[in-house]
Design a protein around this motif. Sequence first.
Motif, PDB file in Angstrom:
ATOM      1  N   TRP A  33     -14.800  23.025 -14.814  1.00 17.19           N
ATOM      2  CA  TRP A  33     -15.871  22.349 -13.922  1.00 17.19           C
ATOM      3  C   TRP A  33     -15.832  21.079 -14.076  1.00 17.19           C
ATOM      4  O   TRP A  33     -15.701  20.339 -14.853  1.00 17.19           O
ATOM      5  N   LYS A  34     -16.143  20.525 -12.482  1.00 14.66           N
ATOM      6  CA  LYS A  34     -16.245  18.905 -12.344  1.00 14.66           C
ATOM      7  C   LYS A  34     -17.540  18.561 -12.577  1.00 14.66           C
ATOM      8  O   LYS A  34     -18.560  19.044 -11.991  1.00 14.66           O
ATOM      9  N   ALA A  35     -17.917  17.329 -13.539  1.00 17.39           N
ATOM     10  CA  ALA A  35     -19.102  16.673 -13.515  1.00 17.39           C
ATOM     11  C   ALA A  35     -19.212  15.426 -13.230  1.00 17.39           C
ATOM     12  O   ALA A  35     -17.837  14.685 -13.324  1.00 17.39           O
ATOM     13  N   TYR A  43     -22.628   6.300 -21.679  1.00 20.75           N
ATOM     14  CA  TYR A  43     -23.958   6.128 -21.231  1.00 20.75           C
ATOM     15  C   TYR A  43     -24.801   7.369 -21.654  1.00 20.75           C
ATOM     16  O   TYR A  43     -24.217   8.487 -21.450  1.00 20.75           O
ATOM     17  N   PRO A  44     -26.154   7.380 -21.885  1.00 19.11           N
ATOM     18  CA  PRO A  44     -26.624   8.642 -22.311  1.00 19.11           C
ATOM     19  C   PRO A  44     -26.823   9.667 -21.515  1.00 19.11           C
ATOM     20  O   PRO A  44     -26.566  10.810 -22.005  1.00 19.11           O
ATOM     21  N   THR A  45     -26.715   9.677 -20.122  1.00 19.42           N
ATOM     22  CA  THR A  45     -26.704  10.637 -19.213  1.00 19.42           C
ATOM     23  C   THR A  45     -25.104  11.321 -19.192  1.00 19.42           C
ATOM     24  O   THR A  45     -25.057  12.636 -19.222  1.00 19.42           O
ATOM     25  N   ARG A  93     -25.269  14.423 -11.921  1.00 17.97           N
ATOM     26  CA  ARG A  93     -26.508  13.877 -12.537  1.00 17.97           C
ATOM     27  C   ARG A  93     -27.041  12.764 -11.670  1.00 17.97           C
ATOM     28  O   ARG A  93     -26.306  11.725 -11.420  1.00 17.97           O
ATOM     29  N   ILE A  94     -28.184  13.035 -11.122  1.00  9.43           N
ATOM     30  CA  ILE A  94     -28.552  11.892  -9.952  1.00  9.43           C
ATOM     31  C   ILE A  94     -30.145  11.792 -10.121  1.00  9.43           C
ATOM     32  O   ILE A  94     -30.686  12.327 -10.782  1.00  9.43           O
ATOM     33  N   SER A  95     -30.268  10.299  -9.634  1.00 13.10           N
ATOM     34  CA  SER A  95     -31.676   9.858  -9.795  1.00 13.10           C
ATOM     35  C   SER A  95     -32.546  10.554  -8.966  1.00 13.10           C
ATOM     36  O   SER A  95     -31.989  11.136  -7.790  1.00 13.10           O
ATOM     37  N   ILE A 240     -41.018   4.095 -12.471  1.00 17.05           N
ATOM     38  CA  ILE A 240     -40.564   4.898 -13.438  1.00 17.05           C
ATOM     39  C   ILE A 240     -39.953   6.295 -13.072  1.00 17.05           C
ATOM     40  O   ILE A 240     -40.750   7.179 -12.578  1.00 17.05           O
ATOM     41  N   ILE A 241     -38.711   6.248 -12.771  1.00 19.51           N
ATOM     42  CA  ILE A 241     -38.040   7.360 -11.960  1.00 19.51           C
ATOM     43  C   ILE A 241     -37.274   8.213 -12.876  1.00 19.51           C
ATOM     44  O   ILE A 241     -36.232   7.688 -13.539  1.00 19.51           O
ATOM     45  N   PRO A 242     -37.505   9.528 -13.267  1.00 21.17           N
ATOM     46  CA  PRO A 242     -36.729  10.361 -13.824  1.00 21.17           C
ATOM     47  C   PRO A 242     -35.360  10.559 -13.116  1.00 21.17           C
ATOM     48  O   PRO A 242     -35.321  10.663 -12.164  1.00 21.17           O
ATOM     49  N   GLU A 243     -34.514  11.262 -13.724  1.00 26.87           N
ATOM     50  CA  GLU A 243     -33.258  11.740 -13.206  1.00 26.87           C
ATOM     51  C   GLU A 243     -33.196  13.303 -13.440  1.00 26.87           C
ATOM     52  O   GLU A 243     -33.868  13.939 -14.194  1.00 26.87           O
ATOM     53  N   ILE A 244     -32.475  13.909 -12.781  1.00 22.61           N
ATOM     54  CA  ILE A 244     -32.009  15.424 -12.925  1.00 22.61           C
ATOM     55  C   ILE A 244     -30.655  15.483 -12.911  1.00 22.61           C
ATOM     56  O   ILE A 244     -29.798  14.781 -12.327  1.00 22.61           O
TER      57      ILE A 244
END
Length: 330
Positions: A33-35, A43-45, A93-95, A240-244
């Motif tokens: 799978w491509k991520a 970087y943490p994410t 992984r996006i904001s 303060i914006i979370p990411e998903i």
Amino acid sequence: MKRREVLKLGAWSGLIGSTVIQGVASAQEKVVWKASDVHPLGYPTVEAIVRMGKKLEAATNGRISIQMYPLMQLGGEKEMIEQAQVGALQIARISVGAMGPVVDDLNVFNLPFIFRDEAHMRKVIDGPIGQDLLDRITSSAQSRLVVLGWMDAGTRNVYSNKPVVKPADLKGMKIRMMGNPLFVETMNAMGGNGVPMGFNELYSALQSGVVDGAENNPPSLLAQNHYTVSKVYSLTGHLIIPEIFVFSRRTWDALSKDDQALVRKLSREAQVEQRDLWDKYVAEAETKLKAAGVKFVEADKDAFYKATQPVRDKYGSKYAALLKRIEETR
Ligand code: BDP
């Protein structure tokens, strides 16, 4: 991606009947799978997904693995969303900033000063409101994405080469914002001129003076090397914006129930791990930035809060009930 190109990717494509569905294994065929993420390895994410890939590989005896494409190798977040929607990318992984235009409800989290602090934001995403928003993305026919979980992204502050303590300090300054009208209006209300621009263009825009500054969390300021051209970090704390992190609906629907359950389990673990990695990296980033000569400046948050009230009034009215629930979350 054109069908011819899809067929060339045989190594990680599965043949189901006569249809090629990328990222799905037939029988025991191995799939990769491509991520993708805009940030670099470590970087943490990025690290959380890399670790998830290792666990996935171990749990499936090598049948499924994850190849990470960091540092905008597959484009910016808008492109990542599009690729995941067509199944050319499995994990993105996006904001939430970039997801607002895709699923409108998420714009609640993109409003300035909507959370009292990061602890408040975490309470909200960890509780029923957070779950409800994730479910809405997954069930939206338009999103064509399955959400795997939340990630942390701390607090965004303004950086440039001069201190920004009060709204008047931003007068005449062009500040890069993420590409969502809400952010441009937020910066305009804060006293500056918001300029929407892709993250991939930002370093050179800062360097050449196309923009005078930008805003982000300390880890991004460090990891994207923006601190080498912007030396003053003013603690405006406006967003303060979370990411998903999301999975391609196209690939997901062709997975077995067992594989889906495994991905769900590992995603929950990745979410918890990322938060831990995040807290450590924020502390490390602040130390490194200060050591590199970046000046951290306290800003008049109350003044910026008041200045941005029109943005909350304009965009917040349609989310009134949700905003009340957020405020009441303690
Ligand atoms: C960073 C987020 C990244 C965004 C970026 C931006 O981690 O997802 O693309 O901000 O400002 O904090 O575009």
